[in-house]
Design an enzyme around this catalytic site. Sequence first.
Site, PDB file in Angstrom:
ATOM      1  N   GLY A  71       0.809  -1.214   0.000  1.00 42.29           N
ATOM      2  CA  GLY A  71       0.000   0.000   0.000  1.00 42.29           C
ATOM      3  C   GLY A  71       0.843   1.266   0.000  1.00 42.29           C
ATOM      4  CD1 TRP A  74      -4.571   5.328  -0.608  1.00 45.86           C
ATOM      5  CD2 TRP A  74      -4.747   3.389   0.496  1.00 45.86           C
ATOM      6  NE1 TRP A  74      -5.780   5.323   0.050  1.00 45.86           N
ATOM      7  CE2 TRP A  74      -5.912   4.145   0.732  1.00 45.86           C
ATOM      8  CE3 TRP A  74      -4.635   2.117   1.080  1.00 45.86           C
ATOM      9  CZ2 TRP A  74      -6.956   3.673   1.535  1.00 45.86           C
ATOM     10  CZ3 TRP A  74      -5.669   1.651   1.862  1.00 45.86           C
ATOM     11  CH2 TRP A  74      -6.820   2.428   2.089  1.00 45.86           C
ATOM     12  CG  HIS A 143      10.291  -0.337  -0.554  1.00 47.53           C
ATOM     13  ND1 HIS A 143       9.009  -0.212  -0.082  1.00 47.53           N
ATOM     14  CD2 HIS A 143      10.201  -0.272  -1.910  1.00 47.53           C
ATOM     15  CE1 HIS A 143       8.176  -0.064  -1.111  1.00 47.53           C
ATOM     16  NE2 HIS A 143       8.875  -0.085  -2.220  1.00 47.53           N
ATOM     17  CB  SER A 176       0.005  -7.233  -4.269  1.00 44.01           C
ATOM     18  OG  SER A 176       0.162  -5.998  -4.898  1.00 44.01           O
TER      19      SER A 176
HETATM   20  P1  A3P Z   1      -3.172  -5.255  -5.382  1.00 45.98           P
HETATM   21  O1  A3P Z   1      -2.097  -5.824  -6.236  1.00 45.98           O
HETATM   22  O2  A3P Z   1      -3.641  -6.226  -4.347  1.00 45.98           O
HETATM   23  O3  A3P Z   1      -4.284  -4.661  -6.149  1.00 45.98           O
HETATM   24  P2  A3P Z   1       2.469  -0.742  -3.390  1.00 45.98           P
HETATM   25  O4  A3P Z   1       1.874   0.594  -3.609  1.00 45.98           O
HETATM   26  O5  A3P Z   1       3.121  -0.917  -2.052  1.00 45.98           O
HETATM   27  O6  A3P Z   1       3.294  -1.176  -4.538  1.00 45.98           O
HETATM   28  O7  A3P Z   1       1.225  -1.760  -3.289  1.00 45.98           O
HETATM   29  C1  A3P Z   1       0.457  -2.022  -4.435  1.00 45.98           C
HETATM   30  C2  A3P Z   1      -0.897  -2.483  -3.993  1.00 45.98           C
HETATM   31  O8  A3P Z   1      -1.654  -1.361  -3.524  1.00 45.98           O
HETATM   32  C3  A3P Z   1      -1.676  -3.054  -5.141  1.00 45.98           C
HETATM   33  O9  A3P Z   1      -2.529  -4.035  -4.551  1.00 45.98           O
HETATM   34  C4  A3P Z   1      -2.437  -1.845  -5.639  1.00 45.98           C
HETATM   35  O10 A3P Z   1      -3.535  -2.164  -6.429  1.00 45.98           O
HETATM   36  C5  A3P Z   1      -2.818  -1.212  -4.330  1.00 45.98           C
HETATM   37  N1  A3P Z   1      -3.135   0.224  -4.440  1.00 45.98           N
HETATM   38  C6  A3P Z   1      -2.570   1.145  -5.247  1.00 45.98           C
HETATM   39  N2  A3P Z   1      -3.129   2.342  -5.068  1.00 45.98           N
HETATM   40  C7  A3P Z   1      -4.076   2.193  -4.112  1.00 45.98           C
HETATM   41  C8  A3P Z   1      -5.004   3.084  -3.506  1.00 45.98           C
HETATM   42  N3  A3P Z   1      -5.060   4.360  -3.849  1.00 45.98           N
HETATM   43  N4  A3P Z   1      -5.827   2.575  -2.559  1.00 45.98           N
HETATM   44  C9  A3P Z   1      -5.779   1.289  -2.210  1.00 45.98           C
HETATM   45  N5  A3P Z   1      -4.927   0.390  -2.751  1.00 45.98           N
HETATM   46  C10 A3P Z   1      -4.076   0.833  -3.698  1.00 45.98           C
END
Ligand code: A3P
Length: 339
Positions: A71, A74, A143, A176
């Site tokens: 996440g 986000w 990270h 993911s």
């Molecule tokens: P999924 O692959 O389960 O859909 P990171 O940002 O750490 O790379 O994590 C990516 C994950 O966060 C992905 O999950 C992605 O779809 C989800 N993601 C990206 N933007 C988001 C948002 N605004 N709100 C919630 N989840 C989000």
Amino acid sequence: SKRNLSSHGDEEDNFQSLPTRQGLSAFNCDLVHYQGFWYLDTSMVARIFSARRHFQAQPSDIFICSAPKTGTTWLKALAFAIVSRTTVDDDDDSTANPFLSKTPHECLPILEFTFPSMTPHDDNGSCLPFFNRDPKNPLIATHLPFSSLPESVSDSDSSGCKIVYICRDPKDTFVSMYHFFAKLAASRNMEPIPLDKAFELFCNGESSFGPYWDHVLGYWEASLDQPDKILFLKYEDMKEKTGFYATKLAEFIGHGFSSEEEGNGVVEKIVRMCSFDCLSNLEVNKTGKIAENTAWEMENKLYFRKGNVKDWENHLTPEMAARMDLITEQKLSGSGLTL
Ligand code: A3P
């Protein structure tokens, strides 16, 4: 002026002798083992080493920390929208959208990607600062596991900077990550790593910035030690009560919402602007690329897949889920944390 670089010499050569292994990573590259965790390559390890030696945290710094695929995008969006909001009396204009032209990832520097591994010098041989802060943006992403952060960042007494960490159910994190690397491989016409093999690697801790459980535990324990400095968040909680956590986040990083802002719907506006639906439908995130013309070039849309809780149910067998749950239970046993 142009930057010249001089190396640290001996120590850097040692990075070449660190253990490497095939892991769950970008482009099926070997991962490099350093201080108990797996990294993308030796040049990243060199930058981490250099950051640990030279990075000096400032009281105003706010670190946005996470393991990959939990996440990050986000949390970066929410934090950036919060610190960069301009408050004016006119409700309509109280939060302009900063994400129309760039992904949340491009809104803040990433320590292990931007910190130079070698001492930068100007043309006259004078040492340049390793890290230039944008006075308008106190956010820095990483990270890195807690144990490998520069001491001035992690130490309770030294700098007074803040740390926000996000974690996620390991099963969803794995699913993911599997999809992310599979799509990345496909974008380079490479064979994706099979799901069962990727699963083995992740369970063994052999994934980018893994072992995942150790990453989470490091920040969890630190957050218990230093609750005023470290805010520990869970993706699942945030999905359930986004407004509540956005408010908590804002307050924690010293950019709390005024009651006037709350009354004017600023929190809801920021939450909406940073939501999966809004971000993933922006043109820049549908067609744009990050790190263009570098080895790390990738499509922004890879950062947006589904954004759901428990999507693992669509991809893991009950046996796989049970196995991962057991690892989680064993690893987190006695910590007080559940995932
Ligand atoms: P999924 O692959 O389960 O859909 P990171 O940002 O750490 O790379 O994590 C990516 C994950 O966060 C992905 O999950 C992605 O779809 C989800 N993601 C990206 N933007 C988001 C948002 N605004 N709100 C919630 N989840 C989000």
